[in-house]
Scaffold this motif. Structure first.
Motif, PDB file in Angstrom:
ATOM      1  N   ALA A  42      -0.530  -5.771   8.077  1.00  9.47           N
ATOM      2  CA  ALA A  42      -0.992  -7.124   8.366  1.00  9.47           C
ATOM      3  C   ALA A  42      -0.110  -7.829   9.392  1.00  9.47           C
ATOM      4  N   THR A  43       1.161  -7.414   9.496  1.00  7.97           N
ATOM      5  CA  THR A  43       2.067  -8.052  10.449  1.00  7.97           C
ATOM      6  C   THR A  43       1.783  -7.623  11.882  1.00  7.97           C
ATOM      7  N   GLY A  44       1.278  -6.400  12.062  1.00  8.21           N
ATOM      8  CA  GLY A  44       0.975  -5.899  13.387  1.00  8.21           C
ATOM      9  C   GLY A  44       2.195  -5.559  14.218  1.00  8.21           C
ATOM     10  N   PHE A  45       3.366  -5.413  13.583  1.00  7.78           N
ATOM     11  CA  PHE A  45       4.610  -5.133  14.305  1.00  7.78           C
ATOM     12  C   PHE A  45       4.779  -3.673  14.700  1.00  7.78           C
ATOM     13  N   GLN A  46       4.004  -2.787  14.134  1.00  8.35           N
ATOM     14  CA  GLN A  46       4.253  -1.360  14.302  1.00  8.35           C
ATOM     15  C   GLN A  46       3.480  -0.761  15.470  1.00  8.35           C
ATOM     16  N   SER A  47       4.010   0.361  15.931  1.00  2.81           N
ATOM     17  CA  SER A  47       3.372   1.118  17.008  1.00  2.81           C
ATOM     18  C   SER A  47       2.136   1.827  16.466  1.00  2.81           C
ATOM     19  N   GLU A  48       1.380   2.421  17.380  1.00  8.25           N
ATOM     20  CA  GLU A  48       0.205   3.196  16.981  1.00  8.25           C
ATOM     21  C   GLU A  48       0.603   4.374  16.099  1.00  8.25           C
ATOM     22  N   GLN A  49       1.704   5.020  16.463  1.00 10.31           N
ATOM     23  CA  GLN A  49       2.178   6.168  15.675  1.00 10.31           C
ATOM     24  C   GLN A  49       2.596   5.731  14.275  1.00 10.31           C
ATOM     25  N   MET A  50       3.275   4.577  14.172  1.00  7.07           N
ATOM     26  CA  MET A  50       3.680   4.050  12.863  1.00  7.07           C
ATOM     27  C   MET A  50       2.445   3.693  12.052  1.00  7.07           C
ATOM     28  N   THR A  51       1.469   3.085  12.684  1.00  2.00           N
ATOM     29  CA  THR A  51       0.225   2.739  11.994  1.00  2.00           C
ATOM     30  C   THR A  51      -0.438   3.988  11.437  1.00  2.00           C
ATOM     31  N   SER A  52      -0.466   5.052  12.220  1.00  4.25           N
ATOM     32  CA  SER A  52      -1.058   6.319  11.784  1.00  4.25           C
ATOM     33  C   SER A  52      -0.312   6.871  10.568  1.00  4.25           C
ATOM     34  N   THR A  53       1.011   6.862  10.619  1.00  2.17           N
ATOM     35  CA  THR A  53       1.811   7.357   9.493  1.00  2.17           C
ATOM     36  C   THR A  53       1.557   6.518   8.251  1.00  2.17           C
ATOM     37  N   LEU A  54       1.542   5.209   8.408  1.00  2.00           N
ATOM     38  CA  LEU A  54       1.291   4.322   7.265  1.00  2.00           C
ATOM     39  C   LEU A  54      -0.092   4.585   6.667  1.00  2.00           C
ATOM     40  N   GLN A  55      -1.075   4.837   7.506  1.00  2.00           N
ATOM     41  CA  GLN A  55      -2.421   5.120   7.005  1.00  2.00           C
ATOM     42  C   GLN A  55      -2.462   6.436   6.232  1.00  2.00           C
ATOM     43  N   HIS A  56      -1.724   7.446   6.703  1.00  2.00           N
ATOM     44  CA  HIS A  56      -1.666   8.717   5.974  1.00  2.00           C
ATOM     45  C   HIS A  56      -1.008   8.528   4.607  1.00  2.00           C
ATOM     46  N   TYR A  58      -0.933   5.771   2.905  1.00  2.00           N
ATOM     47  CA  TYR A  58      -1.880   4.996   2.103  1.00  2.00           C
ATOM     48  C   TYR A  58      -2.936   5.919   1.490  1.00  2.00           C
ATOM     49  N   GLU A  59      -3.457   6.838   2.280  1.00  2.00           N
ATOM     50  CA  GLU A  59      -4.450   7.799   1.777  1.00  2.00           C
ATOM     51  C   GLU A  59      -3.847   8.671   0.676  1.00  2.00           C
ATOM     52  N   TYR A  60      -2.599   9.071   0.858  1.00  2.00           N
ATOM     53  CA  TYR A  60      -1.889   9.860  -0.160  1.00  2.00           C
ATOM     54  C   TYR A  60      -1.822   9.080  -1.477  1.00  2.00           C
ATOM     55  N   THR A  61      -1.481   7.793  -1.411  1.00  2.00           N
ATOM     56  CA  THR A  61      -1.353   7.008  -2.646  1.00  2.00           C
ATOM     57  C   THR A  61      -2.713   6.753  -3.286  1.00  2.00           C
ATOM     58  N   GLN A  62      -3.749   6.592  -2.463  1.00  2.00           N
ATOM     59  CA  GLN A  62      -5.097   6.422  -3.007  1.00  2.00           C
ATOM     60  C   GLN A  62      -5.488   7.652  -3.826  1.00  2.00           C
ATOM     61  N   ALA A  63      -5.257   8.815  -3.258  1.00  2.00           N
ATOM     62  CA  ALA A  63      -5.573  10.057  -3.963  1.00  2.00           C
ATOM     63  C   ALA A  63      -4.680  10.219  -5.186  1.00  2.00           C
ATOM     64  N   ALA A  64      -3.411   9.859  -5.048  1.00  2.00           N
ATOM     65  CA  ALA A  64      -2.444  10.036  -6.140  1.00  2.00           C
ATOM     66  C   ALA A  64      -2.807   9.200  -7.359  1.00  2.00           C
ATOM     67  N   LYS A  65      -3.126   7.955  -7.148  1.00  2.00           N
ATOM     68  CA  LYS A  65      -3.384   7.091  -8.309  1.00  2.00           C
ATOM     69  C   LYS A  65      -4.717   7.390  -8.980  1.00  2.00           C
ATOM     70  N   ASN A  66      -5.576   8.135  -8.298  1.00  2.00           N
ATOM     71  CA  ASN A  66      -6.883   8.467  -8.868  1.00  2.00           C
ATOM     72  C   ASN A  66      -6.982   9.900  -9.383  1.00  2.00           C
ATOM     73  N   CYS A  67      -5.886  10.663  -9.295  1.00  2.00           N
ATOM     74  CA  CYS A  67      -5.957  12.047  -9.756  1.00  2.00           C
ATOM     75  C   CYS A  67      -5.458  12.164 -11.206  1.00  2.00           C
ATOM     76  N   GLN A  68      -5.877  13.207 -11.872  1.00  2.00           N
ATOM     77  CA  GLN A  68      -5.495  13.411 -13.263  1.00  2.00           C
ATOM     78  C   GLN A  68      -4.061  13.887 -13.418  1.00  2.00           C
ATOM     79  N   HIS A  69      -3.569  14.628 -12.441  1.00  2.00           N
ATOM     80  CA  HIS A  69      -2.238  15.224 -12.532  1.00  2.00           C
ATOM     81  C   HIS A  69      -1.388  14.738 -11.363  1.00  2.00           C
ATOM     82  N   LEU A  70      -0.832  13.546 -11.521  1.00  2.00           N
ATOM     83  CA  LEU A  70      -0.079  12.902 -10.451  1.00  2.00           C
ATOM     84  C   LEU A  70       1.094  13.750  -9.977  1.00  2.00           C
TER      85      LEU A  70
END
Length: 92
Positions: A42-56, A58-70
């Motif tokens: 939301a701050t928009g301070f990061q580079s495109e590469q940082m944004t990409s890493t943060l999105q990856h 985020y996807e990891y945590t989405q999958a993690a919190k919804n899986c049966q075997h964390l």
């Protein structure tokens, strides 16, 4: 008092490093990572590469919190966790 961007980055790296080194974690940690990433993006301070890493991460945590075997999900992503921590350290 809100956390600074650097405080958020440090907390994010700490949680991911703990997942990587301990091969385990909690749903609460995943939810915290999600909140940190949303706030950081939301701050928009990061580079495109940082944004990409943060999105990856985020996807990891989405999958993690919804899986049966964390812990198994965390173990499966050991290489990714190491790479993300390295990228976050280099890019921040």
């Amino acid at each position: 008092m809100p956390l600074s961007y650097q405080n958020q980055m440090d907390m994010l790296k700490d949680i991911l490093s703990n997942h990587q080194s301990d091969c385990c974690g909690t749903v609460a940690e995943c939810e915290q990572v999600e909140r940190l990433i949303k706030s950081m993006l939301a701050t928009g301070f990061q580079s495109e590469q940082m944004t990409s890493t943060l999105q990856h991460v985020y996807e990891y945590t989405q999958a993690a919190k919804n899986c049966q075997h964390l812990d198994q999900h965390i173990q499966t992503n050991q290489q990714n966790l190491s790479q993300w921590v390295s990228e976050l350290t280099t890019l921040s």
